[in-house]
Each structure stands twice: as structure tokens, then as C-alpha cells.
Design a protein around this motif. Structure first.
Motif, PDB file in Angstrom:
ATOM      1  N   GLY A  87       0.801  -1.213   0.000  1.00 30.05           N
ATOM      2  CA  GLY A  87       0.000   0.000   0.000  1.00 30.05           C
ATOM      3  C   GLY A  87       0.828   1.254   0.000  1.00 30.05           C
ATOM      4  N   TYR A  88       0.262   2.283   0.579  1.00 23.84           N
ATOM      5  CA  TYR A  88       0.868   3.624   0.635  1.00 23.84           C
ATOM      6  C   TYR A  88       2.232   3.581   1.308  1.00 23.84           C
ATOM      7  CZ  TYR A  88       0.698   8.760   1.266  1.00 23.84           C
ATOM      8  OH  TYR A  88       0.949  10.102   1.222  1.00 23.84           O
ATOM      9  N   ASN A  89       2.344   2.794   2.369  1.00 17.57           N
ATOM     10  CA  ASN A  89       3.581   2.760   3.159  1.00 17.57           C
ATOM     11  C   ASN A  89       4.714   2.019   2.473  1.00 17.57           C
ATOM     12  OD1 ASN A  89       2.105   0.328   3.512  1.00 17.57           O
ATOM     13  ND2 ASN A  89       3.221  -0.122   5.381  1.00 17.57           N
ATOM     14  N   ARG A  90       4.454   1.351   1.354  1.00 10.99           N
ATOM     15  CA  ARG A  90       5.507   0.647   0.634  1.00 10.99           C
ATOM     16  C   ARG A  90       6.066   1.474  -0.516  1.00 10.99           C
ATOM     17  NH1 ARG A  90       5.334  -4.878   1.601  1.00 10.99           N
ATOM     18  NH2 ARG A  90       7.393  -4.903   0.604  1.00 10.99           N
ATOM     19  N   LEU A  91       5.678   2.740  -0.580  1.00 12.46           N
ATOM     20  CA  LEU A  91       6.148   3.645  -1.628  1.00 12.46           C
ATOM     21  C   LEU A  91       7.052   4.705  -1.012  1.00 12.46           C
ATOM     22  CD1 LEU A  91       2.720   4.070  -3.439  1.00 12.46           C
ATOM     23  CD2 LEU A  91       4.693   2.823  -4.353  1.00 12.46           C
ATOM     24  N   LYS A  92       8.246   4.878  -1.592  1.00 12.42           N
ATOM     25  CA  LYS A  92       9.161   5.901  -1.114  1.00 12.42           C
ATOM     26  C   LYS A  92       8.711   7.293  -1.537  1.00 12.42           C
ATOM     27  CE  LYS A  92      12.388   3.391   0.870  1.00 12.42           C
ATOM     28  NZ  LYS A  92      12.757   3.525   2.294  1.00 12.42           N
ATOM     29  N   GLU A  93       7.966   7.361  -2.641  1.00 18.71           N
ATOM     30  CA  GLU A  93       7.588   8.669  -3.194  1.00 18.71           C
ATOM     31  C   GLU A  93       6.262   8.527  -3.931  1.00 18.71           C
ATOM     32  OE1 GLU A  93       9.320  11.684  -6.669  1.00 18.71           O
ATOM     33  OE2 GLU A  93      10.672  10.293  -5.637  1.00 18.71           O
ATOM     34  N   ILE A  94       5.391   9.521  -3.797  1.00 19.91           N
ATOM     35  CA  ILE A  94       4.120   9.565  -4.527  1.00 19.91           C
ATOM     36  C   ILE A  94       3.955  10.948  -5.127  1.00 19.91           C
ATOM     37  CG2 ILE A  94       1.610   9.362  -4.398  1.00 19.91           C
ATOM     38  CD1 ILE A  94       1.930   7.458  -2.084  1.00 19.91           C
ATOM     39  N   ASN A  95       3.710  11.002  -6.426  1.00 21.23           N
ATOM     40  CA  ASN A  95       3.489  12.263  -7.129  1.00 21.23           C
ATOM     41  C   ASN A  95       2.118  12.225  -7.791  1.00 21.23           C
ATOM     42  OD1 ASN A  95       6.262  13.354  -6.775  1.00 21.23           O
ATOM     43  ND2 ASN A  95       6.797  11.554  -7.975  1.00 21.23           N
ATOM     44  N   ASP A  96       1.241  13.110  -7.393  1.00 17.15           N
ATOM     45  CA  ASP A  96      -0.121  13.165  -7.928  1.00 17.15           C
ATOM     46  C   ASP A  96      -0.192  14.258  -8.986  1.00 17.15           C
ATOM     47  OD1 ASP A  96      -2.798  13.182  -8.460  1.00 17.15           O
ATOM     48  OD2 ASP A  96      -3.443  13.611  -6.401  1.00 17.15           O
TER      49      ASP A  96
ATOM     50  N   LYS B 167       7.824   3.304 -10.657  1.00 15.48           N
ATOM     51  CA  LYS B 167       9.240   3.310 -11.026  1.00 15.48           C
ATOM     52  C   LYS B 167      10.037   2.730  -9.873  1.00 15.48           C
ATOM     53  CE  LYS B 167      12.794   6.334 -13.008  1.00 15.48           C
ATOM     54  NZ  LYS B 167      13.096   7.714 -13.486  1.00 15.48           N
ATOM     55  N   GLY B 168      10.730   1.615 -10.135  1.00 16.25           N
ATOM     56  CA  GLY B 168      11.494   0.952  -9.096  1.00 16.25           C
ATOM     57  C   GLY B 168      12.988   1.167  -9.259  1.00 16.25           C
ATOM     58  N   LYS B 169      13.695   1.236  -8.123  1.00 21.29           N
ATOM     59  CA  LYS B 169      15.146   1.379  -8.130  1.00 21.29           C
ATOM     60  C   LYS B 169      15.732   0.401  -7.113  1.00 21.29           C
ATOM     61  CE  LYS B 169      18.922   4.679  -7.363  1.00 21.29           C
ATOM     62  NZ  LYS B 169      19.290   6.069  -6.960  1.00 21.29           N
ATOM     63  N   ILE B 170      16.594  -0.485  -7.590  1.00 22.55           N
ATOM     64  CA  ILE B 170      17.214  -1.461  -6.707  1.00 22.55           C
ATOM     65  C   ILE B 170      18.219  -0.749  -5.803  1.00 22.55           C
ATOM     66  CG2 ILE B 170      18.699  -3.505  -6.627  1.00 22.55           C
ATOM     67  CD1 ILE B 170      17.400  -4.440  -9.206  1.00 22.55           C
ATOM     68  N   THR B 171      18.168  -1.063  -4.509  1.00 19.60           N
ATOM     69  CA  THR B 171      19.035  -0.407  -3.527  1.00 19.60           C
ATOM     70  C   THR B 171      20.491  -0.824  -3.727  1.00 19.60           C
ATOM     71  OG1 THR B 171      18.574  -2.182  -1.944  1.00 19.60           O
ATOM     72  CG2 THR B 171      17.187  -0.212  -1.820  1.00 19.60           C
ATOM     73  N   GLU B 172      21.406  -0.077  -3.127  1.00 16.76           N
ATOM     74  CA  GLU B 172      22.838  -0.319  -3.319  1.00 16.76           C
ATOM     75  C   GLU B 172      23.254  -1.723  -2.895  1.00 16.76           C
ATOM     76  OE1 GLU B 172      25.399   2.577  -1.675  1.00 16.76           O
ATOM     77  OE2 GLU B 172      24.528   4.259  -2.782  1.00 16.76           O
ATOM     78  N   ASP B 173      22.611  -2.254  -1.849  1.00 15.72           N
ATOM     79  CA  ASP B 173      22.975  -3.603  -1.417  1.00 15.72           C
ATOM     80  C   ASP B 173      22.328  -4.686  -2.262  1.00 15.72           C
ATOM     81  OD1 ASP B 173      20.322  -3.564  -0.631  1.00 15.72           O
ATOM     82  OD2 ASP B 173      20.733  -3.737   1.512  1.00 15.72           O
ATOM     83  N   LYS B 174      21.511  -4.268  -3.243  1.00 14.16           N
ATOM     84  CA  LYS B 174      20.861  -5.160  -4.210  1.00 14.16           C
ATOM     85  C   LYS B 174      19.836  -6.096  -3.574  1.00 14.16           C
ATOM     86  CE  LYS B 174      24.771  -5.137  -7.420  1.00 14.16           C
ATOM     87  NZ  LYS B 174      25.718  -5.952  -8.218  1.00 14.16           N
ATOM     88  N   LYS B 175      19.404  -5.791  -2.359  1.00 14.40           N
ATOM     89  CA  LYS B 175      18.488  -6.675  -1.648  1.00 14.40           C
ATOM     90  C   LYS B 175      17.043  -6.177  -1.652  1.00 14.40           C
ATOM     91  CE  LYS B 175      21.948  -9.291  -0.653  1.00 14.40           C
ATOM     92  NZ  LYS B 175      22.168 -10.523  -1.439  1.00 14.40           N
ATOM     93  N   ASN B 176      16.831  -4.905  -1.940  1.00 11.55           N
ATOM     94  CA  ASN B 176      15.488  -4.335  -1.898  1.00 11.55           C
ATOM     95  C   ASN B 176      15.272  -3.404  -3.084  1.00 11.55           C
ATOM     96  OD1 ASN B 176      14.414  -5.296   0.789  1.00 11.55           O
ATOM     97  ND2 ASN B 176      16.286  -4.289   1.481  1.00 11.55           N
ATOM     98  N   ILE B 177      14.023  -3.024  -3.283  1.00 12.74           N
ATOM     99  CA  ILE B 177      13.659  -2.099  -4.346  1.00 12.74           C
ATOM    100  C   ILE B 177      12.890  -0.940  -3.731  1.00 12.74           C
ATOM    101  CG2 ILE B 177      12.376  -1.770  -6.498  1.00 12.74           C
ATOM    102  CD1 ILE B 177      12.692  -4.769  -7.014  1.00 12.74           C
ATOM    103  N   ASP B 178      13.336   0.277  -4.005  1.00 13.05           N
ATOM    104  CA  ASP B 178      12.595   1.466  -3.605  1.00 13.05           C
ATOM    105  C   ASP B 178      11.636   1.822  -4.742  1.00 13.05           C
ATOM    106  OD1 ASP B 178      13.960   1.668  -1.225  1.00 13.05           O
ATOM    107  OD2 ASP B 178      15.478   3.039  -2.020  1.00 13.05           O
ATOM    108  N   TRP B 179      10.392   2.103  -4.391  1.00 11.88           N
ATOM    109  CA  TRP B 179       9.354   2.343  -5.401  1.00 11.88           C
ATOM    110  C   TRP B 179       8.804   3.761  -5.308  1.00 11.88           C
ATOM    111  CZ3 TRP B 179       8.423  -1.061  -9.198  1.00 11.88           C
ATOM    112  CH2 TRP B 179       8.813  -2.386  -9.004  1.00 11.88           C
ATOM    113  N   ALA B 180       8.591   4.365  -6.469  1.00  5.63           N
ATOM    114  CA  ALA B 180       7.913   5.657  -6.571  1.00  5.63           C
ATOM    115  C   ALA B 180       6.686   5.478  -7.465  1.00  5.63           C
ATOM    116  CB  ALA B 180       8.842   6.708  -7.168  1.00  5.63           C
ATOM    117  N   LEU B 181       5.613   6.177  -7.134  1.00  4.68           N
ATOM    118  CA  LEU B 181       4.382   6.117  -7.926  1.00  4.68           C
ATOM    119  C   LEU B 181       3.997   7.530  -8.362  1.00  4.68           C
ATOM    120  CD1 LEU B 181       1.741   4.865  -9.039  1.00  4.68           C
ATOM    121  CD2 LEU B 181       0.777   5.098  -6.728  1.00  4.68           C
ATOM    122  N   THR B 182       3.764   7.679  -9.662  1.00  2.14           N
ATOM    123  CA  THR B 182       3.231   8.926 -10.194  1.00  2.14           C
ATOM    124  C   THR B 182       1.873   8.634 -10.819  1.00  2.14           C
ATOM    125  OG1 THR B 182       5.447   9.771 -10.650  1.00  2.14           O
ATOM    126  CG2 THR B 182       3.616  10.852 -11.772  1.00  2.14           C
ATOM    127  N   ILE B 183       0.884   9.479 -10.510  1.00  2.00           N
ATOM    128  CA  ILE B 183      -0.469   9.312 -11.041  1.00  2.00           C
ATOM    129  C   ILE B 183      -0.713  10.389 -12.087  1.00  2.00           C
ATOM    130  CG2 ILE B 183      -2.934   9.262 -10.514  1.00  2.00           C
ATOM    131  CD1 ILE B 183      -0.493   8.761  -7.692  1.00  2.00           C
TER     132      ILE B 183
END
Length: 398
Positions: A234-243, A270-286
Motif C-alpha cells: 500500500g501507501y507505506n511501501r512507496l518511497k515517493e508519490i506524485n499526484d 518506477k522501481g530502483k534497486i538499492t545499493e545492497d541489491k536486496k530491496n527495491i525502492d518504489w515511486a508512484l506517479t499518477i
């Protein structure tokens, strides 16, 4: 100075979870007495726990000892189960989140599999802190559950020890490198069958980790997303939201994404793999949904083609209607795309295959027919139109 003990690597420094010896002295009364179950039994905090760090990943086993529960003085066969928590409330609240390890023990001196404890701690932390790495050190909380084995009743004589605290524990998870899936998935109010259907949305052609999808949301509607079916994010799994559409995005119930204003929206993840390659930071634009015809079917000859408002599809009032294009101006191969921000038209192009929208996945030099095959190519006729049901991702030309 705090010492860190790695049981496997430094045998001479092994520091087990040491508890007081089992109280085995009982009277000879042969009568089973279950009146003391509420009293529990004793699990002692190791004397050296306060100033040392326990390395679960390096340990082979952890030695636990306890007092035997009071069942009337007879040394019955007792089975012990180890329960682990990272929630400090577990000390006083038995309903706090915890995990019971799979392996059980039949003596009051237990060589507990340290790997099981490690995996339980990591799983508990990741469940409570999605997309966050396990900290270098943390406290954990342990208690024992005991039952008798003299009958088939697996809960006979069930009783619990006190909870002990190990203030500094190292747990580690060697996660596989993060990778992007072929699709993301959406679920929510009014998306196909509300809160039952998982709607797949494709990657942007040529941009790994970028995804887009079209949905209609009612005022006050909520939705979630995931990298697979039943992966509720949900909302809390997004690093960034642009409406960019004036949708009025806020955090809804249980972290769902809430939309204040009704309308058609294009979601761009839009996903970006973190430097340690273990996670993905996600941004959502509407974005507000915009769909266009392109190319020869509209006598568009310029190279590159561009989104032209004269060739835009008309949106229906809600998800039950169909998007309708202007009439085709020529007999040619259908070319159409969803406008997603400043992305090039060819990255979000689609065609029709077996009545369904089919999203571009390869470099198309000349035509869909040449790249994907004749079945993926639709020939237009002057005066015909394109109709799209974006809720179900179906389309037709007629």
C-alpha cells in the motif's frame, strides 16, 4: 566493552544461552496434579547476557535449561517448545506477535538449533518492517511452552515459562538479489471484481523496473499493488508519490492508497534497486489517462510520431464504458499508445491480440506483423474506430 561471540568461528569463546539447572527433585506422589499450570515454570536469563552479543548466524546451537513444570512431583515426559519474539510487549503479553520454532525437545536441557532462532527473528522483523534491512543488533524475547506426553492429548498439562530478554542479538538474512518481475499487479475498489481480481500491468518497453496501468477509481476508492498475486502493498511501501492528476491521493485504511476524486488514472510505478541489491525502492506517479492513435492509420507521416489531440480517444464516464477513438483516416496497421508523462510513445504502445490488449515488448522496426507476427497486427479501415475496455484490458476495431 561489549563482546560479540561467534559460536562456530570461535569455539573457545562459545557463550551458550545458559540457564540454571533443571529442578528434578520431586516427591514420590504418583498422582498427576494439574493445579499448578498457571504458576508456569522457570526460565532464567543467562548471567552474561547483559553485556554480550549473541551471534545467531554463527552459532550451531543454543543451550537452554529450565525447571521442570510441577505436575505433582512425578518426572513425567515433557515436551518443550521454544517461542521467540522481537516485540518487548511479549514479556507481559502472551498475545504479542511471536513464533514457535518447529523443533521441540523432551529434556529440560535443550540444544536449540540457532539457525531456527535466527530465521524466526529475521522473519518477524521483516514482517513488521517491510523493505528494511535487519539491524546489526537487536533484543529478542524467549519463553518455553511445555506439554505432557502421557496421552494423545497434545495440550495436556500445557503451561508456560516466564519470558527472558537477550538484550543484544545478531540475526542475519542472506536475501537473494532483488529483481524486477514481468508485471506488477493491482487490486481494489472497482478494479475488475473489487478486491478479488489482481489486474496485471506491464513494464514500460525498454525501461526495466518501470510499469504502467490504467484504472478507473470512484471518489473515495482505495487500491493496493504488488509484485505478484496476493502481495498486498500500500501507501507505506512507496518511497515517493506524485499526484499529477489531481486525484487527491492519501493513505487509507490499513495503508491502502486512497483516491479522493473519481476519474481515469494512469499509474506509473518506477522501481530502483538499492545499493545492497536486496530491496527495491518504489515511486508512484499518477497521471490523468490519455490514449492516442498514431501513425499511418491517421495519416501521420512525421518521424517520430507524436501524440496529437486530434487523435485522442474519448474516455467513458466510468469503468463500465469503453474508450472510443476518432474514426480511422486510412487503411493501415493500427498503432496506438497510452501517454505516460514524458515517456516516448513507443514505450507504452499496444495492439490487439485475440481480443485483448497486448503491450509492446520488442523493438518494432517496421510493423507489429513483422516483429510479433500477423496475429498481432490489426488492419484498420477508413471510418472504423478503436474501442477499449481498460478495466478488463480488452479491445476491438469496428
Amino acid at each position: 566493552m561489549k563482546k560479540i561471540f561467534k559460536f562456530m568461528l570461535l569455539p573457545a569463546l562459545v557463550l551458550p544461552l545458559l540457564f540454571t539447572s533443571c529442578d528434578d527433585d520431586r516427591d514420590s506422589n504418583p498422582t498427576l496434579d494439574l493445579s499448578h499450570l498457571s504458576e508456569g515454570f522457570v526460565l532464567n536469563t543467562p548471567a552474561l547476557a547483559e553485556n554480550n552479543t549473541y551471534d545467531l548466524k554463527s552459532a550451531k546451537s543454543l543451550k537452554l535449561t529450565c525447571s521442570q513444570p510441577n505436575y505433582g512431583g512425578i518426572p513425567y515426559v515433557v515436551r518443550y517448545y521454544v517461542q521467540v519474539s522481537i516485540d518487548p510487549k511479549f514479556v507481559s503479553d502472551p498475545t504479542a506477535t511471536h513464533t514457535e520454532l518447529a523443533t521441540s525437545y523432551k529434556t529440560a536441557e535443550m540444544e536449540v538449533n540457532a539457525s531456527e532462532v535466527n530465521d524466526a527473528v529475521v522473519a518477524l522483523f521483516q514482517a513488521a518492517n517491510p523493505d528494511t534491512s535487519v539491524p546489526e543488533e537487536m533484543p529478542i524475547y524467549i519463553r518455553l511452552r511445555a506439554v505432557l506426553e502421557i496421552t494423545a492429548d497434545s495440550n495436556l498439562g500445557e503451561t508456560y515459562s516466564n519470558v527472558i530478554t537477550l538484550p543484544s542479538v545478531k540475526a542475519a538474512y542472506e536475501a537473494p538479489d532483488a529483481k524486477f518481475t514481468d508485471n506488477l499487479f493491482l487490486i481494489g475498489d472497482g478494479i475488475q471484481t473489487s478486491w478479488e481480481s489482481w489486474k496485471a500491468i506491464p513494464q514500460v518497453y525498454g525501461l526495466t523496473g518501470n510499469y504502467y496501468g490504467v484504472i478507473y477509481m470512484q471518489a473515495g476508492g482505495e487500491f493496493e499493488w504488488g509484485t505478484e498475486n496476493n502481495d498486498y502493498r500500500g501507501y507505506n511501501r512507496l518511497k515517493e508519490i506524485n499526484d499529477e492528476a489531481g486525484a487527491g491521493i492519501t493513505e487509507g485504511d490499513e495503508h491502502k492508497i486512497k483516491v479522493a476524486n473519481a476519474g481515469w488514472y494512469t499509474l506509473y510505478f518506477k522501481g530502483k534497486i538499492t545499493e545492497d541489491k536486496k530491496n527495491i525502492d518504489w515511486a508512484l506517479t499518477i497521471y490523468p489517462t490519455q490514449v492516442y492513435l498514431l501513425g499511418a492509420c491517421m495519416n501521420q507521416t512525421c518521424d517520430p510520431w507524436v501524440f496529437d489531440e486530434a487523435y485522442a480517444l474519448k474516455a467513458p464516464a466510468d469503468k463500465n464504458g469503453k474508450w472510443e477513438s476518432p474514426a480511422f483516416l486510412a487503411s493501415a496497421e493500427l498503432r496506438a499508445a497510452v501517454k505516460v508523462g514524458t515517456l516516448d510513445w513507443y514505450t507504452t504502445e499496444f495492439t490487439i491480440y485475440n481480443g485483448n490488449l497486448f503491450w509492446r515488448r520488442y523493438n518494432i522496426v517496421k510493423s507489429w506483423a513483422e516483429t510479433e507476427g500477423e496475429a498481432y497486427s490489426v488492419t484498420t479501415t477508413v471510418g472504423q474506430k478503436l474501442y477499449i475496455d481498460f478495466d478488463n484490458n480488452t479491445a476491438e476495431v469496428k
